[in-house]
Design an enzyme around this catalytic site. Structure first.
Site, PDB file in Angstrom:
ATOM      1  N   ASN A  11      -7.756   1.279   4.779  1.00  0.00           N
ATOM      2  CA  ASN A  11      -6.724   1.367   5.815  1.00  0.00           C
ATOM      3  C   ASN A  11      -5.647   2.346   5.329  1.00  0.00           C
ATOM      4  O   ASN A  11      -4.832   1.993   4.478  1.00  0.00           O
ATOM      5  CB  ASN A  11      -6.133  -0.031   6.062  1.00  0.00           C
ATOM      6  CG  ASN A  11      -4.990  -0.003   7.056  1.00  0.00           C
ATOM      7  OD1 ASN A  11      -4.779   1.002   7.740  1.00  0.00           O
ATOM      8  ND2 ASN A  11      -4.244  -1.093   7.134  1.00  0.00           N
ATOM      9  N   LYS A  13      -3.199   3.491   6.953  1.00  0.00           N
ATOM     10  CA  LYS A  13      -1.892   3.286   7.612  1.00  0.00           C
ATOM     11  C   LYS A  13      -1.350   4.636   8.098  1.00  0.00           C
ATOM     12  O   LYS A  13      -2.133   5.490   8.480  1.00  0.00           O
ATOM     13  CB  LYS A  13      -0.927   2.570   6.660  1.00  0.00           C
ATOM     14  CG  LYS A  13      -1.565   1.324   6.032  1.00  0.00           C
ATOM     15  CD  LYS A  13      -0.597   0.444   5.352  1.00  0.00           C
ATOM     16  CE  LYS A  13      -1.339  -0.780   4.804  1.00  0.00           C
ATOM     17  NZ  LYS A  13      -0.467  -1.829   4.348  1.00  0.00           N
ATOM     18  N   HIS A  99      -3.153  -6.284  12.745  1.00  0.00           N
ATOM     19  CA  HIS A  99      -2.553  -6.081  11.425  1.00  0.00           C
ATOM     20  C   HIS A  99      -1.083  -6.512  11.475  1.00  0.00           C
ATOM     21  O   HIS A  99      -0.397  -6.284  12.476  1.00  0.00           O
ATOM     22  CB  HIS A  99      -2.671  -4.610  11.007  1.00  0.00           C
ATOM     23  CG  HIS A  99      -2.347  -4.416   9.555  1.00  0.00           C
ATOM     24  ND1 HIS A  99      -1.058  -4.418   9.093  1.00  0.00           N
ATOM     25  CD2 HIS A  99      -3.146  -4.253   8.475  1.00  0.00           C
ATOM     26  CE1 HIS A  99      -1.077  -4.264   7.773  1.00  0.00           C
ATOM     27  NE2 HIS A  99      -2.334  -4.159   7.379  1.00  0.00           N
ATOM     28  N   GLU A 101       1.460  -5.282  10.295  1.00  0.00           N
ATOM     29  CA  GLU A 101       2.405  -4.187  10.561  1.00  0.00           C
ATOM     30  C   GLU A 101       2.445  -3.824  12.048  1.00  0.00           C
ATOM     31  O   GLU A 101       3.445  -3.323  12.543  1.00  0.00           O
ATOM     32  CB  GLU A 101       2.044  -2.974   9.675  1.00  0.00           C
ATOM     33  CG  GLU A 101       2.403  -3.258   8.217  1.00  0.00           C
ATOM     34  CD  GLU A 101       1.592  -2.490   7.187  1.00  0.00           C
ATOM     35  OE1 GLU A 101       0.876  -1.537   7.561  1.00  0.00           O
ATOM     36  OE2 GLU A 101       1.657  -2.854   5.995  1.00  0.00           O
ATOM     37  N   GLU A 168      -5.277 -11.588   5.412  1.00  0.00           N
ATOM     38  CA  GLU A 168      -4.285 -10.825   4.659  1.00  0.00           C
ATOM     39  C   GLU A 168      -2.973 -11.602   4.605  1.00  0.00           C
ATOM     40  O   GLU A 168      -2.169 -11.538   5.550  1.00  0.00           O
ATOM     41  CB  GLU A 168      -4.008  -9.493   5.355  1.00  0.00           C
ATOM     42  CG  GLU A 168      -5.201  -8.577   5.452  1.00  0.00           C
ATOM     43  CD  GLU A 168      -4.760  -7.125   5.542  1.00  0.00           C
ATOM     44  OE1 GLU A 168      -5.095  -6.352   4.646  1.00  0.00           O
ATOM     45  OE2 GLU A 168      -4.061  -6.768   6.500  1.00  0.00           O
ATOM     46  N   GLY A 174       0.979  -4.813   0.039  1.00  0.00           N
ATOM     47  CA  GLY A 174       1.846  -3.789  -0.563  1.00  0.00           C
ATOM     48  C   GLY A 174       2.801  -4.295  -1.630  1.00  0.00           C
ATOM     49  O   GLY A 174       3.687  -3.567  -2.063  1.00  0.00           O
ATOM     50  N   SER A 211      -2.941  -5.834  -1.506  1.00  0.00           N
ATOM     51  CA  SER A 211      -2.764  -5.342  -2.881  1.00  0.00           C
ATOM     52  C   SER A 211      -4.047  -5.261  -3.706  1.00  0.00           C
ATOM     53  O   SER A 211      -4.005  -5.391  -4.935  1.00  0.00           O
ATOM     54  CB  SER A 211      -1.734  -6.195  -3.632  1.00  0.00           C
ATOM     55  OG  SER A 211      -0.458  -6.029  -3.060  1.00  0.00           O
TER      56      SER A 211
HETATM   57  P1  PGA Z   1      -2.292  -2.931   0.587  1.00  0.00           P
HETATM   58  O1  PGA Z   1      -2.489  -3.022   2.166  1.00  0.00           O
HETATM   59  O2  PGA Z   1      -3.665  -2.862  -0.026  1.00  0.00           O
HETATM   60  O3  PGA Z   1      -1.506  -1.664   0.371  1.00  0.00           O
HETATM   61  O4  PGA Z   1      -1.567  -4.159   0.165  1.00  0.00           O
HETATM   62  C1  PGA Z   1      -3.477  -3.819   2.747  1.00  0.00           C
HETATM   63  C2  PGA Z   1      -3.342  -3.766   4.242  1.00  0.00           C
HETATM   64  O5  PGA Z   1      -2.236  -3.912   4.741  1.00  0.00           O
HETATM   65  O6  PGA Z   1      -4.308  -3.549   4.968  1.00  0.00           O
END
Ligand code: PGA
Length: 250
Positions: A11, A13, A99, A101, A168, A174, A211
């Site tokens: 991903n 983003k 997601h 976000e 998640e 993150g 992460s």
């Molecule tokens: P990350 O993101 O691996 O940077 O924690 C995972 C995600 O949000 O899909």
């Protein structure tokens, strides 16, 4: 890990650029290696890079997905929206929905449900993200939150064959913090049990995200019943992403 297909979803983003795509090499080689035939690699770059990425990996087994879609499934006067039909036409096969976000930007469970229906109508496969906040966890509300997300997002859905569930925990995205293996294993088995209770005789596929990196994957890969990983930050570095995949399959 399960003995079935193992999914690695990258991903990107709101990151990534053309040079990053041009440099992809080892992941293409890995995807074509018979030794890794159970591995399904799905790259989800921003919309603007999908077609370039698709050109680059055409001769590989890498699959392309988008990070969101409109709940309007077809063409139409919806400025700024990208429909599942448009995503499908460009050659992408998957879409990430729900997601955290995107939820922060206003996607409710109801909207996500509409997007799922639209995407399935256009024969896209879905990576449906669910997860609790740290506050939910501290208040012992993890399961009520996850159940609510599942129930509302999957309203009027009868078949989960084309859905991958991505668990998640929001507090892990993150942050570099990951759940302890025993807790994650317990949570994942509860999620699977709940999905199975709603979708009798169907086998949910569930991946973990938050992460994931080349260091912690050596621990995470021991989680039972997991079908793979959703990788954010680390997926921007091809060497790290390849490392994660290789370490999982050793
Ligand atoms: P990350 O993101 O691996 O940077 O924690 C995972 C995600 O949000 O899909």
């Amino acid at each position: 890990m399960t003995n079935n297909n193992i999914y690695f979803v990258a991903n990107w983003k709101m990151n990534g650029h053309l040079s990053l795509i041009k440099r992809l090499k080892n992941v293409v080689i890995l995807s074509n290696n018979k030794k890794y035939k159970k591995i399904k690699i799905i790259y989800c770059p921003p919309f603007t890079l999908i077609s370039k990425l698709f050109d680059k990996i055409k001769k590989s087994k890498i699959i392309v997905g988008s990070q969101d879609c409109s709940y309007e499934d077809n063409y139409g006067p919806f400025t700024g929206d990208v429909s599942p039909k448009l995503i499908k036409e460009i050659g992408a096969k998957y879409v990430i929905l729900g997601h955290s976000e995107r939820r922060l930007k206003g996607d409710t469970n109801k909207i996500i449900n509409r997007k799922i229906h639209a995407a399935l109508k256009q024969k896209l496969k879905i990576i449906l993200c669910i997860g609790e906040t740290l506050n939910d966890r501290k208040k012992n509300k993890t399961f009520s939150v996850l159940k609510k997300q599942l129930l509302l997002c999957l309203k009027k859905i009868n078949n989960i064959d084309n859905i991958i569930f991505a668990y998640e925990p929001i507090w892990s995205i993150g942050t570099g913090v990951i759940p302890l293996n025993n807790i994650l294993e317990h949570d994942i088995s509860k999620i699977i049990k709940f999905i199975k209770s709603k979708f009798k005789n169907q086998k949910p596929k569930i991946i973990y995200g938050g992460s994931v990196n080349p260091e912690n994957i050596v621990k995470l890969k021991h989680i039972k019943n997991i079908n793979g990983f959703l990788v954010g930050g680390a997926s921007l570095y091809e060497n790290k992403f390849v490392d994660i995949i290789k370490k999982t399959t050793i």
